[in-house]
Motif scaffolding. Structure first.
Motif, mmCIF file in Angstrom:
data_model
loop_
_atom_site.group_PDB
_atom_site.id
_atom_site.type_symbol
_atom_site.label_atom_id
_atom_site.label_comp_id
_atom_site.label_asym_id
_atom_site.label_seq_id
_atom_site.Cartn_x
_atom_site.Cartn_y
_atom_site.Cartn_z
ATOM 1 N N ARG A 130 -5.647 1.683 2.094
ATOM 2 C CA ARG A 130 -5.053 2.178 3.165
ATOM 3 C C ARG A 130 -4.253 2.118 4.154
ATOM 4 N N GLY A 131 -4.045 2.794 4.122
ATOM 5 C CA GLY A 131 -2.694 2.930 5.268
ATOM 6 C C GLY A 131 -2.798 2.576 6.455
ATOM 7 N N ASN A 132 -1.546 2.906 7.308
ATOM 8 C CA ASN A 132 -1.123 3.113 8.807
ATOM 9 C C ASN A 132 -0.774 4.029 9.061
ATOM 10 N N LEU A 133 -1.286 4.982 10.438
ATOM 11 C CA LEU A 133 -0.560 6.073 10.811
ATOM 12 C C LEU A 133 0.857 6.885 10.963
ATOM 13 N N PRO A 134 1.230 5.772 11.423
ATOM 14 C CA PRO A 134 2.851 5.894 11.062
ATOM 15 C C PRO A 134 3.243 6.744 9.735
ATOM 16 N N VAL B 165 0.971 -0.996 -0.142
ATOM 17 C CA VAL B 165 -0.368 -0.283 -0.564
ATOM 18 C C VAL B 165 0.758 0.826 -0.382
ATOM 19 N N LEU B 166 0.519 2.294 -0.775
ATOM 20 C CA LEU B 166 1.991 3.418 -1.337
ATOM 21 C C LEU B 166 0.057 4.608 -0.810
ATOM 22 N N GLN B 167 0.662 5.578 0.387
ATOM 23 C CA GLN B 167 -0.019 7.191 0.376
ATOM 24 C C GLN B 167 -0.178 8.091 0.167
ATOM 25 N N ALA B 168 -1.165 8.883 0.091
ATOM 26 C CA ALA B 168 -1.086 10.027 -0.252
ATOM 27 C C ALA B 168 -2.535 11.221 0.017
ATOM 28 N N PHE B 169 -2.117 12.293 -0.059
ATOM 29 C CA PHE B 169 -2.089 13.574 0.723
ATOM 30 C C PHE B 169 -2.689 14.176 -0.101
ATOM 31 N N VAL B 170 -3.983 15.153 0.318
ATOM 32 C CA VAL B 170 -3.981 16.367 -0.621
ATOM 33 C C VAL B 170 -5.196 17.408 0.658
ATOM 34 N N THR B 171 -4.200 18.481 0.250
ATOM 35 C CA THR B 171 -4.386 19.434 1.600
ATOM 36 C C THR B 171 -5.511 20.070 0.761
ATOM 37 N N GLU B 172 -6.469 21.069 1.086
ATOM 38 C CA GLU B 172 -7.428 21.938 0.688
ATOM 39 C C GLU B 172 -7.225 22.738 0.114
ATOM 40 N N GLY B 173 -7.803 23.155 -1.157
ATOM 41 C CA GLY B 173 -8.010 24.490 -1.880
ATOM 42 C C GLY B 173 -6.678 26.047 -1.272
ATOM 43 N N LEU B 174 -5.643 26.285 -2.359
ATOM 44 C CA LEU B 174 -5.036 27.043 -1.709
ATOM 45 C C LEU B 174 -4.707 27.922 -2.944
ATOM 46 N N GLY C 159 3.189 23.480 7.226
ATOM 47 C CA GLY C 159 2.602 23.545 8.185
ATOM 48 C C GLY C 159 1.347 24.439 8.525
ATOM 49 N N ARG C 160 0.926 25.462 7.669
ATOM 50 C CA ARG C 160 -0.519 26.239 8.202
ATOM 51 C C ARG C 160 -1.365 25.503 6.744
ATOM 52 N N ALA C 161 -1.075 24.915 6.240
ATOM 53 C CA ALA C 161 -2.320 24.329 4.937
ATOM 54 C C ALA C 161 -2.693 23.044 5.876
ATOM 55 N N ARG C 162 -3.927 23.201 5.587
ATOM 56 C CA ARG C 162 -4.405 22.261 6.001
ATOM 57 C C ARG C 162 -4.679 20.844 5.740
ATOM 58 N N VAL C 163 -4.270 19.324 5.904
ATOM 59 C CA VAL C 163 -4.929 18.097 4.951
ATOM 60 C C VAL C 163 -6.303 17.845 4.724
ATOM 61 N N LEU C 164 -6.978 17.393 3.657
ATOM 62 C CA LEU C 164 -8.357 17.471 3.458
ATOM 63 C C LEU C 164 -8.384 15.330 3.282
ATOM 64 N N ARG C 165 -7.428 15.221 2.837
ATOM 65 C CA ARG C 165 -7.355 13.944 2.835
ATOM 66 C C ARG C 165 -6.813 13.139 2.125
ATOM 67 N N SER C 166 -6.530 11.441 3.128
ATOM 68 C CA SER C 166 -5.433 10.851 2.495
ATOM 69 C C SER C 166 -6.498 9.598 1.976
ATOM 70 N N TRP C 167 -5.670 9.092 1.235
ATOM 71 C CA TRP C 167 -5.398 7.705 0.854
ATOM 72 C C TRP C 167 -4.698 6.483 0.287
ATOM 73 N N GLY C 168 -4.496 5.445 0.213
ATOM 74 C CA GLY C 168 -4.348 4.145 -0.503
ATOM 75 C C GLY C 168 -4.349 3.454 -1.570
ATOM 76 N N GLY C 169 -3.445 3.271 -1.955
ATOM 77 C CA GLY C 169 -3.630 2.448 -2.673
ATOM 78 C C GLY C 169 -2.536 1.512 -3.246
ATOM 79 N N VAL C 170 -2.760 0.268 -4.462
ATOM 80 C CA VAL C 170 -2.243 -1.114 -4.133
ATOM 81 C C VAL C 170 -1.071 -1.089 -4.803
ATOM 82 N N MET C 171 -0.039 -1.062 -4.774
ATOM 83 C CA MET C 171 1.095 -1.169 -5.689
ATOM 84 C C MET C 171 1.805 -2.523 -6.167
ATOM 85 N N ASP C 172 2.110 -3.421 -6.886
ATOM 86 C CA ASP C 172 2.408 -4.852 -7.520
ATOM 87 C C ASP C 172 4.310 -4.367 -7.021
#
Lengths: 87, 416
Positions: free
Chosen positions: B305-309, B256-265, B326-339
């Motif tokens: 989905r991944g884990n918090l560490p 699993v590989l995680q990715a993240f996106v912040t709110e729009g800036l 540090g000023r941006a707020r993370v909106l979502r995080s998710w995971g995908g399954v990589m071969d």
């Protein structure tokens, strides 16, 4: 994810380093041939569900463990010392 | 219906009631010449090029969910060709060249944005490594520029250049690499393939193969048995499961590989930036969200989905590189399954079962490869001959020792 180390008790997964499938314990003989070594080094069952893996309690007791867990639910079933588990 | 400025005007005058569905929803026919398993980027592109370049009729793409909602809808959309090794570099150059005309090719705006990919280095040794990579790229007619600290600082002033542990020495810039709109790639290929007569069959999961006399004859699906002359597998993280159904093992482990996106800036990060001392990379989407990601969680997973560490680790790497994050707020995080393949490079080859072809092992670099992989896989399936630029992606390279280990980390699936 928390793992119950048989020597240290239940610990955060951050204390561990994961090596990969427990197949690493079934090292072929040096003269076992190309197919055996290819299978050992590269090929994997890669199950979606229960699996057995080799984990190293790096920031704990330093033991190598065979951890049984689920690759879909991330549930950890048990961890036994590698020297007792075998491949 | 061709898409154009004129069409937008015309439809607007008609109250936008004239737009049609972008592809049909056909029921599976009993038999196809080629069945592609997997309706993601690689599968859809393969079907499109099979029909367009090789004139194959009667093609079906089987997708267990909806089109493009696997890794194609989950990745961080970076398109680049910063690869060094022979056998690998020329493939990604080939794929990048296809990206440049992809919107025209598909009559669909994939929003390819060659905004420049900046790969940072943090030591003299790493500068040497990146200079070598840049030379390899220039040697095959890609663009690469080695930037010193002052030049880089003019381009991206907001990084922590004087970080006590990992000061920034400079970067390798690939100026014509960038990002694309991932959903548009799925929709564009799907629509273009559909227009060439390809049946895109959604919610149709493959449950087994009909193999007789060592040759594939059919695929068993949740919507019945479908006879197939040839079968192409392009299922990313689930390659191992499909291989298991066909009775062979692959040099692949799913992670699993995680990715993240912040709110729009407002626009702030103009390039794709990758950190050289932690696995962290970032770009800004057209909507304004900062899109970033890091390394694998490290253990085999099919969970999406991944884990918090790992979340914590990625945030730390980002803050180290770019304190303003540090000023941006993370909106979502998710995971995908990589071969994850054993050497970090993909496989485009025949499978051990006659008639089955394999497109797998893209690790977490599959998005940029979509057009090139489609052309290469289509050619292999149609003619039996590999595309020259992808000829090194053999399944037997592990056994014969011809690994393409770009990062030099050895035969460990979770280290690439």
């Amino acid at each position: 994810m928390r793992i119950r180390c048989p020597l240290c008790g239940e610990r955060d997964s951050r204390e561990f380093h994961v090596m990969g499938a427990a197949e690493w314990l079934a090292r072929p003989a040096p003269d076992a041939g190309l197919e055996a070594w290819d299978a050992y080094l590269h090929l994997r069952d890669n199950p979606a569900g229960p699996t057995r893996e080799l984990w190293f309690h790096e920031a704990g007791c330093g033991a190598w463990l065979v951890v049984a867990r689920d690759t879909v639910s991330h549930a950890v079933f048990e961890a036994v010392p590698a020297w007792e588990a075998g491949a | 219906m061709r898409y154009s400025g004129w069409q937008i005007l015309r439809q607007a005058l008609g109250g936008n009631r004239g737009w049609k569905a972008q592809w049909r929803k056909p029921d599976p026919r009993p038999e196809y010449d080629v069945v592609i398993v997997g309706g993601g980027g690689h599968g859809l592109a393969t079907a499109y090029y099979l029909a367009k370049n090789h004139g194959v009729r009667r093609i079906a793409v089987l997708e267990k969910g909806a089109l493009g909602l696997g890794n194609l809808g989950r990745n961080t959309t970076v398109v680049r060709s910063t690869y060094m090794l022979p056998g690998n570099g020329e493939f990604y150059s080939f794929s990048l060249a296809l990206w440049k005309d992809l919107s025209q090719e598909l009559d669909y705006n994939v929003m390819f944005s060659p905004r420049g990919v900046i790969s940072l280095f943090h030591s003299d040794a790493q500068r040497d490594r990146f200079a070598r990579l840049g030379n390899a790229m220039v040697g095959r007619d890609d663009h690469a520029v080695l930037l010193g600290r002052a030049e880089l600082r003019r381009l991206v002033p907001y990084l922590d250049y004087d970080n006590t542990r990992f000061p920034i020495y400079g970067a390798l810039l690939q100026p014509d690499a960038g990002t694309a709109r991932h959903d548009a790639v799925a929709w564009g290929y799907a629509r273009a393939a559909d227009r060439l007569g390809v049946d895109l069959i959604e919610h149709c999961e493959v449950t087994g193969f009909g193999i007789a006399g060592g040759r594939v004859r059919a695929v068993e699906t949740t919507r019945g048995r479908i006879n197939a002359g040839k079968v192409g597998i392009a299922v990313a993280g689930h390659s191992g499961r499909l291989a298991g159904m066909a009775g062979f093992r692959l040099p692949i482990e799913s992670h699993v590989l995680q990715a993240f996106v912040t709110e729009g800036l407002k626009p702030v990060v103009d390039h794709v930036i990758s950190y050289g001392m932690g696995h962290f990379y970032i770009s800004q989407s057209d909507k304004g969200g900062l899109v970033f990601g890091g390394d694998l969680d490290g253990y085999a997973s099919y969970a999406q989905r991944g884990n918090l560490p790992r979340v914590e680790h990625v945030m730390e790497a980002g803050m180290t590189l770019m304190p303003m994050l540090g000023r941006a707020r993370v909106l979502r995080s998710w995971g995908g399954v990589m071969d994850m393949s054993a050497d970090g490079s993909p496989i485009i080859d025949r499978a051990p079962v006659e008639g089955i072809f394999l497109n797998a092992g893209w690790c977490y670099g599959g998005f940029k490869a979509v057009p090139g992989s489609g052309v290469a896989f289509a050619r292999l399936i149609a003619t039996g001959e590999p595309l020259k630029a992808a000829a090194a992606y053999r399944l037997d390279r592990f056994r014969t020792g011809h690994l393409i280990d770009e990062e030099g980390t050895g035969a460990l699936h979770n280290r690439h």
